[in-house]
Design a protein around this motif. Sequence first.
Motif, PDB file in Angstrom:
ATOM      1  N   LEU A 158       0.827  -1.204   0.000  1.00 29.63           N
ATOM      2  CA  LEU A 158       0.000   0.000   0.000  1.00 29.63           C
ATOM      3  C   LEU A 158       0.861   1.253   0.000  1.00 29.63           C
ATOM      4  CD1 LEU A 158      -2.766  -1.120   2.525  1.00 29.63           C
ATOM      5  CD2 LEU A 158      -3.167  -0.475   0.149  1.00 29.63           C
ATOM      6  N   GLY A 159       2.139   1.055   0.274  1.00 24.53           N
ATOM      7  CA  GLY A 159       3.087   2.160   0.212  1.00 24.53           C
ATOM      8  C   GLY A 159       2.719   3.356   1.055  1.00 24.53           C
ATOM      9  N   PRO A 160       2.540   3.150   2.344  1.00 25.21           N
ATOM     10  CA  PRO A 160       2.093   4.264   3.187  1.00 25.21           C
ATOM     11  C   PRO A 160       3.224   5.252   3.437  1.00 25.21           C
ATOM     12  CG  PRO A 160       2.591   2.369   4.549  1.00 25.21           C
ATOM     13  CD  PRO A 160       2.841   1.933   3.131  1.00 25.21           C
ATOM     14  N   ASP A 161       2.841   6.383   3.959  1.00 27.65           N
ATOM     15  CA  ASP A 161       3.809   7.346   4.455  1.00 27.65           C
ATOM     16  C   ASP A 161       4.242   6.859   5.840  1.00 27.65           C
ATOM     17  OD1 ASP A 161       5.173   9.426   5.545  1.00 27.65           O
ATOM     18  OD2 ASP A 161       3.681  10.959   5.058  1.00 27.65           O
ATOM     19  N   TRP A 162       5.377   6.142   5.868  1.00 29.56           N
ATOM     20  CA  TRP A 162       5.765   5.471   7.117  1.00 29.56           C
ATOM     21  C   TRP A 162       5.959   6.450   8.260  1.00 29.56           C
ATOM     22  CZ3 TRP A 162       5.180   0.409   7.438  1.00 29.56           C
ATOM     23  CH2 TRP A 162       5.192  -0.345   6.249  1.00 29.56           C
ATOM     24  N   SER A 163       6.502   7.626   7.931  1.00 34.28           N
ATOM     25  CA  SER A 163       6.784   8.552   9.031  1.00 34.28           C
ATOM     26  C   SER A 163       5.477   9.063   9.636  1.00 34.28           C
ATOM     27  CB  SER A 163       7.638   9.715   8.533  1.00 34.28           C
ATOM     28  OG  SER A 163       6.935  10.405   7.524  1.00 34.28           O
ATOM     29  N   GLU A 164       4.440   9.182   8.788  1.00 36.90           N
ATOM     30  CA  GLU A 164       3.145   9.620   9.292  1.00 36.90           C
ATOM     31  C   GLU A 164       2.546   8.533  10.201  1.00 36.90           C
ATOM     32  OE1 GLU A 164       1.250  12.046   9.666  1.00 36.90           O
ATOM     33  OE2 GLU A 164      -0.646  11.052  10.115  1.00 36.90           O
ATOM     34  N   LEU A 165       2.653   7.270   9.766  1.00 42.33           N
ATOM     35  CA  LEU A 165       2.147   6.170  10.592  1.00 42.33           C
ATOM     36  C   LEU A 165       2.870   6.151  11.942  1.00 42.33           C
ATOM     37  CD1 LEU A 165       1.671   3.058   8.260  1.00 42.33           C
ATOM     38  CD2 LEU A 165      -0.074   4.508   9.302  1.00 42.33           C
ATOM     39  N   LEU A 166       4.184   6.322  11.871  1.00 42.80           N
ATOM     40  CA  LEU A 166       4.980   6.292  13.096  1.00 42.80           C
ATOM     41  C   LEU A 166       4.587   7.443  14.013  1.00 42.80           C
ATOM     42  CD1 LEU A 166       7.328   4.548  14.211  1.00 42.80           C
ATOM     43  CD2 LEU A 166       8.850   6.413  13.518  1.00 42.80           C
ATOM     44  N   ARG A 167       4.334   8.591  13.384  1.00 39.09           N
ATOM     45  CA  ARG A 167       3.951   9.753  14.177  1.00 39.09           C
ATOM     46  C   ARG A 167       2.621   9.489  14.912  1.00 39.09           C
ATOM     47  NH1 ARG A 167       0.875  13.651  14.665  1.00 39.09           N
ATOM     48  NH2 ARG A 167      -0.374  12.929  12.914  1.00 39.09           N
ATOM     49  N   GLN A 168       1.661   8.914  14.151  1.00 40.18           N
ATOM     50  CA  GLN A 168       0.364   8.569  14.766  1.00 40.18           C
ATOM     51  C   GLN A 168       0.548   7.625  15.947  1.00 40.18           C
ATOM     52  OE1 GLN A 168      -2.978   6.944  12.713  1.00 40.18           O
ATOM     53  NE2 GLN A 168      -2.690   8.313  10.970  1.00 40.18           N
ATOM     54  N   ALA A 169       1.434   6.628  15.730  1.00 40.36           N
ATOM     55  CA  ALA A 169       1.604   5.600  16.758  1.00 40.36           C
ATOM     56  C   ALA A 169       2.309   6.143  17.981  1.00 40.36           C
ATOM     57  CB  ALA A 169       2.368   4.411  16.184  1.00 40.36           C
ATOM     58  N   THR A 170       3.217   7.110  17.767  1.00 38.15           N
ATOM     59  CA  THR A 170       3.999   7.590  18.906  1.00 38.15           C
ATOM     60  C   THR A 170       3.399   8.830  19.551  1.00 38.15           C
ATOM     61  OG1 THR A 170       5.407   8.715  17.311  1.00 38.15           O
ATOM     62  CG2 THR A 170       6.230   6.641  18.194  1.00 38.15           C
ATOM     63  N   HIS A 171       2.382   9.416  18.911  1.00 39.02           N
ATOM     64  CA  HIS A 171       1.711  10.572  19.515  1.00 39.02           C
ATOM     65  C   HIS A 171       0.238  10.256  19.711  1.00 39.02           C
ATOM     66  CE1 HIS A 171       5.364  12.203  17.765  1.00 39.02           C
ATOM     67  NE2 HIS A 171       5.263  13.215  18.610  1.00 39.02           N
ATOM     68  N   PRO A 172      -0.054   9.414  20.699  1.00 39.13           N
ATOM     69  CA  PRO A 172      -1.455   8.997  20.852  1.00 39.13           C
ATOM     70  C   PRO A 172      -2.342  10.180  21.210  1.00 39.13           C
ATOM     71  CG  PRO A 172      -0.029   7.957  22.512  1.00 39.13           C
ATOM     72  CD  PRO A 172       0.813   8.916  21.746  1.00 39.13           C
ATOM     73  N   SER A 173      -3.475  10.261  20.557  1.00 41.25           N
ATOM     74  CA  SER A 173      -4.447  11.294  20.922  1.00 41.25           C
ATOM     75  C   SER A 173      -5.826  10.797  20.517  1.00 41.25           C
ATOM     76  CB  SER A 173      -4.135  12.604  20.198  1.00 41.25           C
ATOM     77  OG  SER A 173      -4.312  12.404  18.819  1.00 41.25           O
ATOM     78  N   VAL A 174      -6.830  11.323  21.175  1.00 43.04           N
ATOM     79  CA  VAL A 174      -8.188  10.921  20.851  1.00 43.04           C
ATOM     80  C   VAL A 174      -8.632  11.669  19.589  1.00 43.04           C
ATOM     81  CG1 VAL A 174     -10.533  10.770  21.734  1.00 43.04           C
ATOM     82  CG2 VAL A 174      -8.603  10.653  23.307  1.00 43.04           C
ATOM     83  N   PRO A 175      -9.009  10.941  18.529  1.00 43.46           N
ATOM     84  CA  PRO A 175      -9.397  11.616  17.291  1.00 43.46           C
ATOM     85  C   PRO A 175     -10.648  12.472  17.487  1.00 43.46           C
ATOM     86  CG  PRO A 175      -9.110   9.248  16.944  1.00 43.46           C
ATOM     87  CD  PRO A 175      -9.081   9.486  18.417  1.00 43.46           C
ATOM     88  N   ASP A 176     -10.821  13.469  16.594  1.00 45.32           N
ATOM     89  CA  ASP A 176     -12.007  14.332  16.662  1.00 45.32           C
ATOM     90  C   ASP A 176     -13.275  13.499  16.553  1.00 45.32           C
ATOM     91  OD1 ASP A 176     -10.388  16.472  16.811  1.00 45.32           O
ATOM     92  OD2 ASP A 176     -10.443  16.928  14.651  1.00 45.32           O
ATOM     93  N   GLY A 177     -14.275  13.915  17.264  1.00 46.00           N
ATOM     94  CA  GLY A 177     -15.555  13.232  17.154  1.00 46.00           C
ATOM     95  C   GLY A 177     -15.647  11.965  17.981  1.00 46.00           C
ATOM     96  N   GLU A 178     -14.581  11.624  18.712  1.00 51.29           N
ATOM     97  CA  GLU A 178     -14.643  10.458  19.589  1.00 51.29           C
ATOM     98  C   GLU A 178     -14.458  10.926  21.029  1.00 51.29           C
ATOM     99  OE1 GLU A 178     -15.397   7.565  18.626  1.00 51.29           O
ATOM    100  OE2 GLU A 178     -14.807   7.371  16.523  1.00 51.29           O
ATOM    101  N   GLY A 179     -15.246  10.346  21.950  1.00 53.90           N
ATOM    102  CA  GLY A 179     -15.112  10.724  23.347  1.00 53.90           C
ATOM    103  C   GLY A 179     -13.997   9.943  24.014  1.00 53.90           C
ATOM    104  N   HIS A 180     -13.521  10.483  25.122  1.00 58.04           N
ATOM    105  CA  HIS A 180     -12.488   9.762  25.875  1.00 58.04           C
ATOM    106  C   HIS A 180     -12.934   8.383  26.352  1.00 58.04           C
ATOM    107  CE1 HIS A 180     -10.158  13.508  25.941  1.00 58.04           C
ATOM    108  NE2 HIS A 180      -9.134  12.712  26.170  1.00 58.04           N
ATOM    109  N   PRO A 181     -14.179   8.261  26.876  1.00 55.12           N
ATOM    110  CA  PRO A 181     -14.589   6.919  27.344  1.00 55.12           C
ATOM    111  C   PRO A 181     -14.545   5.883  26.221  1.00 55.12           C
ATOM    112  CG  PRO A 181     -16.126   8.577  28.127  1.00 55.12           C
ATOM    113  CD  PRO A 181     -15.205   9.259  27.157  1.00 55.12           C
TER     114      PRO A 181
END
Lengths: 409, 141, 109, 130
Positions: A158-181
Amino acid sequence: MKVVLKVFLGILTAIGGFVDIGDLVANAVVGARFGLSLAWVVVIGVVGICLFADMSGRVAAVTGRGTFDLVRERLGPRAGLANLVASTFVTFLTLAAEVGGVALALELATSVSYLLFVPLVAFLVWFVIWRMPFEKMEQAFGLAGLALLAFAVALWQLGPDWSELLRQATHPSVPDGEGHPTYLFYAVSLFGAAMTPYEVFFFSSGAVEEGWSRKDLRTERLNVYLGFPLGGLLSLAIAACATLVLLPQGIGVDHLDQVALPVVLSLGKVGLAFLIVGFVAATFGAALETALSTGYSLSQYLGWQWGKRTAPREAARFHAVVLISVVLGAMLILTTLDPVKVTEYSLVFSAVALPLTYLPILVVANDPDYMGESVNGRVVNALASVYLVLLTVVAFAAIPLMIATKAGQ
Amino acid sequence: MRRLLVLVLVAGCVSPSFNDRDYELKAGNTAKAVASSLSTAILGADAARRHKAGEPYLSVLIGNAEKDALAVQSTFDGVQPPNAAADRLKGTVDDLLASATTGLSQMRIACRRGHLDRLPALADGLRSTLDELRFLAEHFQ
Amino acid sequence: MRGADLLGLPVVGPGGEDLGRVLDVRLVQDGPILGAFAALRIEGLVVGRRALAARLGYDRYDAQGPWLVAAGVARLTRGTRYLPWADLQLTDGEVRSQVADLGPVPKIA
Amino acid sequence: MTGRVRDLALHLLDRQVVDTDGAAVGNVDDVELHVPEDGSPPYVIALLTGPQALGPRLGGRLGSWLVFWSHALSRHSGADPGRIGMELLTDLGAQVTVARSRVELGVHENEDRARTYFVERIPGARDARR
């Protein structure tokens, strides 16, 4: 070569135990909804299961005792029984889900309704346990389960942007529109998928079945520290595939066919063929493990002869329990209860039941009376204590989170 | 385009009570769920276009998508709209759901008959419905 | 008599005060010879209130890891005491201690 | 001379009993204590195994239910649990080893029943697959 063969117990436990229907579903669901922002849970789960499996495998190799033997010895018959009932309930739900999972995978290959496969799958699960030697069983399903590496290949294709995937994985955050619970509820599910109790029952009892002793401790470690991280990487690959293909389209994963979709889109029919082999092997392997685990747990609690080493007639009650649980599991799925839903609930209950078996194992792994020289070292104990706290917190939080989020809706 | 206009109209009426807001949320969630099923089927059609998937897999994929959409539709039908504004919203959503489920069932039928080559065209016909469902879902989050 | 007849029995002091329950039975291998071994003879009772915590054994051994569990269990089993067999009387449904102040449980080497 | 110290619940109860072949015989569900006439301290004379011994330790309704049914189903042993004399022990560690085979011990009624009426009727029950 011998070493390679011996690692199969770990690979089967990992592929058929770590990556089972629970991980396939949970990782795809989470990837499609939260991206890689929950990848840290998989990492924590892998370290946890390594720790737990290493302790119980070591205890099994040194003392020749399975997990539930020790649970009852440490907790006494009453608390031990409560533990047995809770753990067996979770294992049984998982067994039902795995039988359904095999049937769903066969449905993908044939488009014949999965319900028609359920009786056949249940019979084969029982038949393999009845007739197939333990080591052959591990090797066959461990090897076939490696076909799931199609997820890793697909991810690469699929040839992803690896650095973007890594960034997502290493900077956990709750995505917009989703609650913390909701975010935390899925964290608990993923954690439950990584640290399912039956993996430990199976791994430790399997070590006894293979006749491990003190000199096999190296093999034991190799199995744990190779097998489970491999399973963890596969889990992450599944989540990443879902992140790349399903998340942008707003697809919520409810079915196994959707789990396969990213692989189909990138690798086509060959990819799908591998994937179906992998699905069947992993879920069938896990069905074997869970069916055996119900028998192992009950037999160990009651002191019955158990295991596949001897002829079935020599372990009559054990084989009777295994047969009955396979039949009941198939019946549960035949009520048309969605196997994917059964899986999702079993993951949450897994998280609740975990500390019950974890604590006794931790105590015995420290008891020189049992373990002699092979007691836990300082580092393992420090880490194990952190996980004891973590597991307890997760166990208490799981049900309230499930209720508060209506199981993640 | 007609539906989008209706949408803008509906969005103009800010809901005064909890009941109305609740109905809008339900409409939004319904749209989101059906959009997910539609996207799944459209990706499947994409795989068919590029000869990446065979009949058994696609008919399971599309069949499940259709089943899910029908289930969501019947749940939404059972919800009582609280007022006239909600009636209009219901009309729009019902329209979209009908076009989605019809499209999905056409895809399923084509697939089971082995006419995989027809899937891309059918999927293309559903893209505007998908866009509108997504718009609705985002609007009533 | 069975082991279960002793385990869990209430223990009372000379004045009838509640001392807890029998959590465990200390056995010493110096009874009459049975087969190849000397029989396990009762030497005393472990008395306290936290049966489950006591089952883990941390109150009977010196230093066993991990620290977190050991500390937790030690807190729960603080009140656990030892009642030598010579100092007790078995009456109907309870154990009567002839001393009011029980000593700590001797550790197992 | 004082011998080795063991605590009943901590070191003996609930442990696995294995026979000369290493096969599981049952758990130490309870112990039988002999009370000498001369008033000296009681000592363990036998290990007890099976539901009739486990039931009273579980207590409550479940315990009595277990004892009642195993009594009702038992053909010869009546209300008594399986009994293994301490003189048969060869080792007492993580598991308890006895110097007899399962068959000789005769504490295996339920296993026998499961074998005769269920498992042995399925083809292949006699083949060990290693």
